[in-house]
Scaffold this motif. Sequence first.
Motif, PDB file in Angstrom:
ATOM      1  N   THR A 157       0.903  -1.113   0.015  1.00  0.00           N
ATOM      2  CA  THR A 157      -0.129   0.084   0.213  1.00  0.00           C
ATOM      3  C   THR A 157       0.899   1.312   0.042  1.00  0.00           C
ATOM      4  OG1 THR A 157      -0.405  -0.079   2.495  1.00  0.00           O
ATOM      5  CG2 THR A 157      -2.044  -1.194   1.332  1.00  0.00           C
ATOM      6  N   TYR A 158       2.026   1.213  -0.253  1.00  0.00           N
ATOM      7  CA  TYR A 158       3.046   2.248   0.003  1.00  0.00           C
ATOM      8  C   TYR A 158       2.825   2.995   1.326  1.00  0.00           C
ATOM      9  CZ  TYR A 158       3.996   0.903  -4.934  1.00  0.00           C
ATOM     10  OH  TYR A 158       4.085   0.061  -6.083  1.00  0.00           O
ATOM     11  N   ILE A 177      -5.959   5.644   0.046  1.00  0.00           N
ATOM     12  CA  ILE A 177      -6.427   4.871   1.142  1.00  0.00           C
ATOM     13  C   ILE A 177      -6.437   3.205   0.686  1.00  0.00           C
ATOM     14  CG2 ILE A 177      -7.294   6.822   2.361  1.00  0.00           C
ATOM     15  CD1 ILE A 177     -10.251   5.369   1.922  1.00  0.00           C
ATOM     16  N   THR A 178      -6.979   3.105  -0.231  1.00  0.00           N
ATOM     17  CA  THR A 178      -6.847   1.429  -0.718  1.00  0.00           C
ATOM     18  C   THR A 178      -6.209   1.217  -2.093  1.00  0.00           C
ATOM     19  OG1 THR A 178      -9.049   1.634  -2.005  1.00  0.00           O
ATOM     20  CG2 THR A 178      -9.333   1.386   0.567  1.00  0.00           C
ATOM     21  N   ARG A 179      -5.929   0.185  -2.481  1.00  0.00           N
ATOM     22  CA  ARG A 179      -5.363  -0.223  -3.707  1.00  0.00           C
ATOM     23  C   ARG A 179      -6.203  -1.331  -4.367  1.00  0.00           C
ATOM     24  NH1 ARG A 179      -0.980   2.743  -4.998  1.00  0.00           N
ATOM     25  NH2 ARG A 179      -0.160   1.454  -6.696  1.00  0.00           N
ATOM     26  N   GLY A 180      -6.186  -1.405  -5.631  1.00  0.00           N
ATOM     27  CA  GLY A 180      -6.905  -2.737  -6.125  1.00  0.00           C
ATOM     28  C   GLY A 180      -8.269  -2.716  -6.132  1.00  0.00           C
ATOM     29  N   CYS A 181      -8.848  -3.504  -6.747  1.00  0.00           N
ATOM     30  CA  CYS A 181     -10.407  -3.538  -6.543  1.00  0.00           C
ATOM     31  C   CYS A 181     -10.654  -5.010  -6.697  1.00  0.00           C
ATOM     32  CB  CYS A 181     -11.203  -2.710  -7.742  1.00  0.00           C
ATOM     33  SG  CYS A 181     -12.713  -2.677  -7.722  1.00  0.00           S
ATOM     34  N   ASP A 182     -11.879  -5.516  -5.982  1.00  0.00           N
ATOM     35  CA  ASP A 182     -12.378  -6.672  -5.804  1.00  0.00           C
ATOM     36  C   ASP A 182     -13.658  -6.890  -6.680  1.00  0.00           C
ATOM     37  OD1 ASP A 182      -9.955  -7.569  -4.508  1.00  0.00           O
ATOM     38  OD2 ASP A 182     -11.161  -8.089  -2.636  1.00  0.00           O
ATOM     39  N   ASN A 183     -14.122  -5.903  -7.098  1.00  0.00           N
ATOM     40  CA  ASN A 183     -15.721  -5.811  -7.451  1.00  0.00           C
ATOM     41  C   ASN A 183     -15.623  -6.518  -8.758  1.00  0.00           C
ATOM     42  OD1 ASN A 183     -16.822  -4.562  -5.299  1.00  0.00           O
ATOM     43  ND2 ASN A 183     -15.979  -2.672  -6.003  1.00  0.00           N
ATOM     44  N   ARG A 194      -4.832  -3.746 -11.551  1.00  0.00           N
ATOM     45  CA  ARG A 194      -4.287  -2.987 -10.085  1.00  0.00           C
ATOM     46  C   ARG A 194      -4.434  -4.145  -9.033  1.00  0.00           C
ATOM     47  NH1 ARG A 194      -3.155   1.748  -8.734  1.00  0.00           N
ATOM     48  NH2 ARG A 194      -2.705   3.227 -10.398  1.00  0.00           N
ATOM     49  N   GLY A 195      -5.016  -5.423  -9.510  1.00  0.00           N
ATOM     50  CA  GLY A 195      -4.998  -6.144  -8.381  1.00  0.00           C
ATOM     51  C   GLY A 195      -5.993  -6.187  -7.213  1.00  0.00           C
ATOM     52  N   ARG A 196      -5.782  -7.199  -6.449  1.00  0.00           N
ATOM     53  CA  ARG A 196      -6.845  -7.184  -5.309  1.00  0.00           C
ATOM     54  C   ARG A 196      -6.666  -6.099  -4.402  1.00  0.00           C
ATOM     55  NH1 ARG A 196      -7.851 -12.508  -3.863  1.00  0.00           N
ATOM     56  NH2 ARG A 196      -9.396 -11.573  -2.649  1.00  0.00           N
ATOM     57  N   GLU A 197      -7.839  -5.999  -3.702  1.00  0.00           N
ATOM     58  CA  GLU A 197      -8.016  -4.531  -2.955  1.00  0.00           C
ATOM     59  C   GLU A 197      -7.720  -4.980  -1.582  1.00  0.00           C
ATOM     60  OE1 GLU A 197     -12.141  -3.291  -2.736  1.00  0.00           O
ATOM     61  OE2 GLU A 197     -11.772  -2.762  -0.614  1.00  0.00           O
ATOM     62  N   ARG A 198      -6.653  -3.867  -1.045  1.00  0.00           N
ATOM     63  CA  ARG A 198      -6.095  -3.861   0.079  1.00  0.00           C
ATOM     64  C   ARG A 198      -6.380  -2.290   0.534  1.00  0.00           C
ATOM     65  NH1 ARG A 198      -1.541  -3.691  -3.887  1.00  0.00           N
ATOM     66  NH2 ARG A 198      -3.142  -4.054  -5.178  1.00  0.00           N
ATOM     67  N   SER A 199      -6.422  -2.382   2.113  1.00  0.00           N
ATOM     68  CA  SER A 199      -6.682  -0.945   2.862  1.00  0.00           C
ATOM     69  C   SER A 199      -5.188  -0.560   3.484  1.00  0.00           C
ATOM     70  CB  SER A 199      -7.790  -1.255   3.709  1.00  0.00           C
ATOM     71  OG  SER A 199      -9.131  -1.274   3.034  1.00  0.00           O
ATOM     72  N   ARG A 200      -5.115   0.552   3.403  1.00  0.00           N
ATOM     73  CA  ARG A 200      -3.899   1.071   4.050  1.00  0.00           C
ATOM     74  C   ARG A 200      -4.049   1.414   5.479  1.00  0.00           C
ATOM     75  NH1 ARG A 200      -1.439   6.956   2.074  1.00  0.00           N
ATOM     76  NH2 ARG A 200       0.159   6.932   3.737  1.00  0.00           N
ATOM     77  N   ASN A 201      -2.968   1.217   6.337  1.00  0.00           N
ATOM     78  CA  ASN A 201      -3.110   1.561   7.580  1.00  0.00           C
ATOM     79  C   ASN A 201      -3.513   2.793   7.897  1.00  0.00           C
ATOM     80  OD1 ASN A 201      -2.227   2.043  10.320  1.00  0.00           O
ATOM     81  ND2 ASN A 201      -0.046   0.898  10.126  1.00  0.00           N
ATOM     82  N   PRO A 202      -4.332   2.884   8.728  1.00  0.00           N
ATOM     83  CA  PRO A 202      -5.221   4.431   8.949  1.00  0.00           C
ATOM     84  C   PRO A 202      -4.164   5.276   9.797  1.00  0.00           C
ATOM     85  CG  PRO A 202      -6.353   2.631  10.461  1.00  0.00           C
ATOM     86  CD  PRO A 202      -5.288   1.878   9.345  1.00  0.00           C
ATOM     87  N   LEU A 223      -8.363   8.678  -1.588  1.00  0.00           N
ATOM     88  CA  LEU A 223      -8.821   7.876  -2.975  1.00  0.00           C
ATOM     89  C   LEU A 223      -8.802   6.391  -2.739  1.00  0.00           C
ATOM     90  CD1 LEU A 223      -6.046   9.637  -5.553  1.00  0.00           C
ATOM     91  CD2 LEU A 223      -8.577  10.043  -5.278  1.00  0.00           C
ATOM     92  N   GLY A 224      -9.605   5.959  -3.592  1.00  0.00           N
ATOM     93  CA  GLY A 224      -9.566   4.485  -3.667  1.00  0.00           C
ATOM     94  C   GLY A 224     -10.391   4.102  -4.694  1.00  0.00           C
ATOM     95  N   GLN A 225     -10.201   2.814  -5.413  1.00  0.00           N
ATOM     96  CA  GLN A 225     -11.276   2.401  -6.360  1.00  0.00           C
ATOM     97  C   GLN A 225     -12.664   2.412  -5.922  1.00  0.00           C
ATOM     98  OE1 GLN A 225      -8.368   1.575  -7.865  1.00  0.00           O
ATOM     99  NE2 GLN A 225      -9.108   2.782  -9.578  1.00  0.00           N
ATOM    100  N   ASN A 226     -12.819   2.182  -4.649  1.00  0.00           N
ATOM    101  CA  ASN A 226     -14.125   2.093  -4.050  1.00  0.00           C
ATOM    102  C   ASN A 226     -13.948   2.157  -2.362  1.00  0.00           C
ATOM    103  OD1 ASN A 226     -16.427   1.062  -2.552  1.00  0.00           O
ATOM    104  ND2 ASN A 226     -16.391  -1.165  -3.332  1.00  0.00           N
ATOM    105  N   VAL A 227     -13.719   3.509  -2.245  1.00  0.00           N
ATOM    106  CA  VAL A 227     -13.568   3.946  -0.906  1.00  0.00           C
ATOM    107  C   VAL A 227     -14.372   3.256   0.270  1.00  0.00           C
ATOM    108  CG1 VAL A 227     -12.503   6.249  -1.206  1.00  0.00           C
ATOM    109  CG2 VAL A 227     -14.844   6.071  -1.047  1.00  0.00           C
ATOM    110  N   ASP A 228     -15.671   3.242   0.076  1.00  0.00           N
ATOM    111  CA  ASP A 228     -16.690   2.474   0.902  1.00  0.00           C
ATOM    112  C   ASP A 228     -16.458   1.281   1.599  1.00  0.00           C
ATOM    113  OD1 ASP A 228     -18.724   4.767   0.731  1.00  0.00           O
ATOM    114  OD2 ASP A 228     -18.451   4.133  -1.279  1.00  0.00           O
ATOM    115  N   SER A 229     -15.365   0.574   0.666  1.00  0.00           N
ATOM    116  CA  SER A 229     -15.095  -0.967   1.304  1.00  0.00           C
ATOM    117  C   SER A 229     -13.845  -0.729   1.963  1.00  0.00           C
ATOM    118  CB  SER A 229     -15.163  -1.809   0.037  1.00  0.00           C
ATOM    119  OG  SER A 229     -14.022  -1.558  -0.953  1.00  0.00           O
ATOM    120  N   TYR A 230     -13.457   0.395   2.464  1.00  0.00           N
ATOM    121  CA  TYR A 230     -12.048   0.616   3.222  1.00  0.00           C
ATOM    122  C   TYR A 230     -12.324  -0.213   4.515  1.00  0.00           C
ATOM    123  CZ  TYR A 230      -8.330   2.378   6.219  1.00  0.00           C
ATOM    124  OH  TYR A 230      -7.475   2.511   7.170  1.00  0.00           O
ATOM    125  N   LEU A 231     -11.431  -1.140   4.707  1.00  0.00           N
ATOM    126  CA  LEU A 231     -11.712  -1.717   5.926  1.00  0.00           C
ATOM    127  C   LEU A 231     -10.067  -2.212   6.817  1.00  0.00           C
ATOM    128  CD1 LEU A 231     -13.596  -2.961   8.206  1.00  0.00           C
ATOM    129  CD2 LEU A 231     -13.466  -4.900   7.025  1.00  0.00           C
TER     130      LEU A 231
END
Length: 479
Positions: A157-158, A177-183, A194-202, A223-231
């Motif tokens: 997640t850099y 805040i996230t990378r990738g997308c699982d949708n 961009r690969g599978r979804e990962r959330s960055r350390n808050p 920023l994220g491909q789908n910020v609502d799924s940040y977890l």
Amino acid sequence: MEEIKKVFDESIQGSALILEPSADGKKKLYIESYGCQMNFSDSEIVASILADNGFNTTKNIEEADVVFVNTCSIREKAELTVRNRLKSFNKYKKQKPEMIIGVLGCMAERVKSQLLDEEKLVDIVVGPDAYRDLPNLINQADEGKKAVNVILSKEETYADISPVRLLSNGVTAFISITRGCDNMCTFCVVPFTRGRERSRNPESILNEAKDLFERGYREVTLLGQNVDSYLWYGQEGLKKEYETLTAEEKTKCVNFAQLMEQVALISPLLRVRFSTSHPKDITDEFLHVMAKYDNICNYIHLPFQSGNSRILELMNRGYTSEWYKQRVDAIKRIVPDVALSADIIAGFCSETEEEHQDTLALMEYVKFDYGYMFSYSERPNTLAQRKLKDDVPEDVKKRRLAEIITLQNKHSLERNQGYVGKTFQVLVEGVSKKSADELQGRTPQNTVAVFPKEHYNIGDYVNIHIHSCTGGTLIGKAV
Ligand code: 5AD
Ligand code: SF4
């Protein structure tokens, strides 16, 4: 001094930006970005990694030792634009054979061997999760070896990298805040590039936002491909669903609503934006956080893609047209003065004329402030390419897209006309493009407003009374 030159490209959302801080000594990096905001943000990570390895950036391609193009694969036209740009670099390489040319980002994943072996357009190919390997790859290329790393990561997640703010106006900045997308929307290449979804350390997100604020920035966009799924569940790694977390992970859990609240609490003077929201995942919990904090801007980019539920199912979007309308109703109820924008695709596989009318009807229902509108472009290896027929003729796609654009232009103008006579707090981002005597900034609803400069400065918050407008801009005066 940093200068930004815009290379306009209507085929891709956003535009290419040439990053041009001047610098002396060291090796010189020249970098251009195409496509989504995430790519622009990634270029800042790349510049940071190379800055730590003896590079400065340059605005002059001819003096560059390394030339990078951060690429977009979302539609065929975006790839064509990049390909032509890469071809145009030949003339520099002829003058300076030791110049290293590299392709970064989504196209690196998609067409790696073509660019490197068949067309010999580039020396380095690097996917979005391999930027830490760049110094090593540049060395390999210097030695005349093939330099490729397109490995997609489950953890990267850099988070620890502090981006060099290359595009900066010193006021607004992006934070991934996230990378990738699982949708796995069936039309979309992003899950493959961009690969599978990962959330960055808050904690790293909050530190980056605090640092920006202390350096004078007044707006961050998460920023994220789908910020609502940040977890965040306590460690780096692939996205997990909340229900599958262990009891211990649940205690460490931070979701998007909670993250936003923490960022908003940094300072009431720090505006917070976010993009992109997904209709299937945007929660009431988050909407209540949005309503609670004045500094969370009342603007949601909520792509709907199609107004017809059969097409939405073929797209694998995970919601129906009814669901989308209900989410919009909830948004308008909980955050009353919200502005909405959407991505819309015209002419997806098997779309009938009636189904296209459903898209126009949904636009009428919502009346978006802005729209990003595209005709369907089949992308190799996506689910749609493998399973569905791209059978809407090109001229029909074009005509449907034109109808969508005409309607959106009407709605944008109506929305702006509705803002005339009202007063908005505008964060000043720069001098107006049309006149040095005017400043420009955005309202919380994300509409550009211009007004006479008077004694105001970039970075100020100014209350602007709007007296007139065009479809794209509000015109006002400080009150
Ligand atoms: N064709 C046309 N538009 C696309 N998008 C993504 N993939 C395609 C495609 N194959 C659009 C969607 C998405 C936006 C970023 O780009 O609307 O939300
Ligand atoms: Fe692509 Fe869908 Fe993910 Fe957006 S949510 S990046 S359209 S797969």
